[in-house]
Design a protein around this motif. Structure first.
Motif, PDB file in Angstrom:
ATOM      1  N   SER A  50       4.593  65.868  34.531  1.00  0.00           N
ATOM      2  CA  SER A  50       3.869  64.607  34.398  1.00  0.00           C
ATOM      3  C   SER A  50       2.371  64.861  34.615  1.00  0.00           C
ATOM      4  N   PHE A  51       1.578  63.859  34.228  1.00  0.00           N
ATOM      5  CA  PHE A  51       0.131  63.946  34.437  1.00  0.00           C
ATOM      6  C   PHE A  51      -0.197  63.144  35.681  1.00  0.00           C
ATOM      7  N   ASN A  52      -0.881  63.813  36.618  1.00  0.00           N
ATOM      8  CA  ASN A  52      -1.171  63.175  37.897  1.00  0.00           C
ATOM      9  C   ASN A  52      -2.087  64.112  38.690  1.00  0.00           C
ATOM     10  N   ASN A  53      -2.342  63.750  39.940  1.00  0.00           N
ATOM     11  CA  ASN A  53      -3.029  64.638  40.883  1.00  0.00           C
ATOM     12  C   ASN A  53      -1.974  65.237  41.803  1.00  0.00           C
ATOM     13  N   PHE A  54      -2.032  66.545  41.988  1.00  0.00           N
ATOM     14  CA  PHE A  54      -1.046  67.240  42.810  1.00  0.00           C
ATOM     15  C   PHE A  54      -1.762  68.091  43.852  1.00  0.00           C
ATOM     16  N   THR A  55      -1.195  68.114  45.047  1.00  0.00           N
ATOM     17  CA  THR A  55      -1.705  68.994  46.094  1.00  0.00           C
ATOM     18  C   THR A  55      -0.905  70.283  46.052  1.00  0.00           C
ATOM     19  N   VAL A  56      -1.607  71.379  45.789  1.00  0.00           N
ATOM     20  CA  VAL A  56      -0.983  72.700  45.726  1.00  0.00           C
ATOM     21  C   VAL A  56      -1.263  73.410  47.046  1.00  0.00           C
ATOM     22  N   LYS A  57      -0.202  74.017  47.612  1.00  0.00           N
ATOM     23  CA  LYS A  57      -0.338  74.721  48.881  1.00  0.00           C
ATOM     24  C   LYS A  57       0.137  76.164  48.700  1.00  0.00           C
ATOM     25  N   LEU A  58      -0.675  77.103  49.174  1.00  0.00           N
ATOM     26  CA  LEU A  58      -0.300  78.523  49.190  1.00  0.00           C
ATOM     27  C   LEU A  58      -0.114  78.939  50.643  1.00  0.00           C
ATOM     28  N   LYS A  59       1.081  79.410  50.960  1.00  0.00           N
ATOM     29  CA  LYS A  59       1.388  79.889  52.306  1.00  0.00           C
ATOM     30  C   LYS A  59       1.539  81.410  52.240  1.00  0.00           C
ATOM     31  N   ALA A  60       0.818  82.126  53.099  1.00  0.00           N
ATOM     32  CA  ALA A  60       0.873  83.577  53.172  1.00  0.00           C
ATOM     33  C   ALA A  60       1.535  83.987  54.480  1.00  0.00           C
ATOM     34  N   SER A  61       2.596  84.799  54.383  1.00  0.00           N
ATOM     35  CA  SER A  61       3.318  85.289  55.558  1.00  0.00           C
ATOM     36  C   SER A  61       3.175  86.803  55.610  1.00  0.00           C
ATOM     37  N   ALA A  96      -9.664  70.283  35.983  1.00  0.00           N
ATOM     38  CA  ALA A  96      -8.962  69.163  35.343  1.00  0.00           C
ATOM     39  C   ALA A  96      -8.644  69.513  33.892  1.00  0.00           C
ATOM     40  N   THR A  97      -7.404  69.261  33.530  1.00  0.00           N
ATOM     41  CA  THR A  97      -6.956  69.647  32.196  1.00  0.00           C
ATOM     42  C   THR A  97      -6.104  68.550  31.575  1.00  0.00           C
ATOM     43  N   CYS A  98      -6.096  68.523  30.237  1.00  0.00           N
ATOM     44  CA  CYS A  98      -5.273  67.571  29.500  1.00  0.00           C
ATOM     45  C   CYS A  98      -3.943  68.207  29.125  1.00  0.00           C
ATOM     46  N   ASP A  99      -3.779  69.461  29.455  1.00  0.00           N
ATOM     47  CA  ASP A  99      -2.567  70.198  29.085  1.00  0.00           C
ATOM     48  C   ASP A  99      -1.821  70.553  30.365  1.00  0.00           C
ATOM     49  N   ASN A 100      -0.547  70.240  30.434  1.00  0.00           N
ATOM     50  CA  ASN A 100       0.236  70.525  31.632  1.00  0.00           C
ATOM     51  C   ASN A 100       1.108  71.768  31.467  1.00  0.00           C
ATOM     52  N   LEU A 101       0.933  72.514  30.393  1.00  0.00           N
ATOM     53  CA  LEU A 101       1.783  73.663  30.129  1.00  0.00           C
ATOM     54  C   LEU A 101       1.167  74.943  30.682  1.00  0.00           C
ATOM     55  N   GLY A 102       1.932  75.669  31.455  1.00  0.00           N
ATOM     56  CA  GLY A 102       1.567  76.991  31.929  1.00  0.00           C
ATOM     57  C   GLY A 102       0.221  77.112  32.606  1.00  0.00           C
ATOM     58  N   LEU A 103       0.008  76.323  33.651  1.00  0.00           N
ATOM     59  CA  LEU A 103      -1.227  76.448  34.414  1.00  0.00           C
ATOM     60  C   LEU A 103      -1.175  77.722  35.262  1.00  0.00           C
ATOM     61  N   SER A 159      -2.153  79.197  55.639  1.00  0.00           N
ATOM     62  CA  SER A 159      -2.046  78.520  54.349  1.00  0.00           C
ATOM     63  C   SER A 159      -3.373  77.886  53.947  1.00  0.00           C
ATOM     64  N   ALA A 160      -3.434  77.524  52.675  1.00  0.00           N
ATOM     65  CA  ALA A 160      -4.570  76.796  52.126  1.00  0.00           C
ATOM     66  C   ALA A 160      -4.036  75.824  51.088  1.00  0.00           C
ATOM     67  N   SER A 161      -4.750  74.717  50.899  1.00  0.00           N
ATOM     68  CA  SER A 161      -4.341  73.696  49.923  1.00  0.00           C
ATOM     69  C   SER A 161      -5.513  73.311  49.045  1.00  0.00           C
ATOM     70  N   ALA A 162      -5.186  72.844  47.838  1.00  0.00           N
ATOM     71  CA  ALA A 162      -6.210  72.376  46.900  1.00  0.00           C
ATOM     72  C   ALA A 162      -5.564  71.359  45.946  1.00  0.00           C
ATOM     73  N   GLN A 163      -6.385  70.560  45.325  1.00  0.00           N
ATOM     74  CA  GLN A 163      -5.927  69.534  44.374  1.00  0.00           C
ATOM     75  C   GLN A 163      -5.962  70.072  42.943  1.00  0.00           C
ATOM     76  N   VAL A 164      -4.932  69.702  42.167  1.00  0.00           N
ATOM     77  CA  VAL A 164      -4.886  69.954  40.720  1.00  0.00           C
ATOM     78  C   VAL A 164      -4.841  68.600  40.053  1.00  0.00           C
ATOM     79  N   SER A 165      -5.718  68.379  39.091  1.00  0.00           N
ATOM     80  CA  SER A 165      -5.751  67.099  38.379  1.00  0.00           C
ATOM     81  C   SER A 165      -5.351  67.305  36.929  1.00  0.00           C
ATOM     82  N   LEU A 166      -4.293  66.616  36.525  1.00  0.00           N
ATOM     83  CA  LEU A 166      -3.842  66.617  35.137  1.00  0.00           C
ATOM     84  C   LEU A 166      -4.107  65.240  34.577  1.00  0.00           C
ATOM     85  N   ILE A 167      -4.923  65.131  33.558  1.00  0.00           N
ATOM     86  CA  ILE A 167      -5.286  63.815  33.024  1.00  0.00           C
ATOM     87  C   ILE A 167      -4.781  63.643  31.608  1.00  0.00           C
TER      88      ILE A 167
END
Length: 186
Positions: A159-170, A116-123, A178-186
């Motif tokens: 924007s600041f929010n919770n996002f579901t990030v998905k990585l798909k490997a082909s 969880a981060t307060c900065d949304n730049l360049g994660l 694939s795998a998914s995880a949550q990113v929280s921007l507060i």
């Protein structure tokens, strides 16, 4: 065919015998296959040319296991490239063919997301995906409509929010995981 054998002695005596000889045409062994991803059976499709008579089919899968029947499937325990062999027998006349088949590995998809981060730049997203052999391409979905095909991308959210990030490997063999995880921007 009727065959007659003549034998002549040194003294000019002649004797003969006859017998019946049956010849059979050789089969021509051939098969096609459909490589498969780990956990899915490889399909073997018989394409042999069979003369008159009853054919038997023996498969040697290249991993010390065997099978029978014109068409078959086989699930290998370990991903790899195997030498599969088909032996066709018609009336005791045999032919065989060997081909390389692949039980393709699946990518073990894994990645690290920023806490969880307060900065949304360049994660920064760290890709920890592994594969037994072959190549892998990546597609990241960041949960905000943006994507990346970089192995280890950086992404800025608007924007600041919770996002579901998905990585798909082909993989180069067409296996997709694939795998998914949550990113929280507060």
């Amino acid at each position: 065919y009727n065959v007659r054998l003549y034998a002549t002695t040194n003294y000019g005596y002649v004797d003969s015998t006859s017998f019946q000889v049956t010849t059979f045409e050789l089969p021509t062994a051939s098969f096609e296959f459909v490589n498969a991803c780990e956990g899915t059976p490889v399909q073997f499709l018989n394409r042999s040319t069979i003369p008159s008579g009853s054919a038997t089919y023996s498969w040697l899968y290249g991993d010390n296991t065997t099978g029978a029947g014109a068409n078959t499937t086989h699930l290998y325990n370990t991903p790899g490239i195997y030498m599969a062999r088909l032996i066709v027998d018609v009336n005791g006349c045999k032919d065989d063919v060997t081909k390389y088949v692949t039980q393709a590995p699946r990518a073990q998809v894994s990645f690290t997301v920023p806490s969880a981060t307060c900065d949304n730049l360049g994660l920064s997203f760290d890709n920890n995906t592994t594969i037994a052999f072959g190549t892998v391409g990546y597609t990241w979905e960041f949960g905000d409509g943006n994507i990346s095909t970089n192995a280890n991308p950086m992404h800025t959210y608007n924007s600041f929010n919770n996002f579901t990030v998905k990585l798909k490997a082909s993989t180069g063999f067409g296996c997709i995981d694939s795998a998914s995880a949550q990113v929280s921007l507060i």
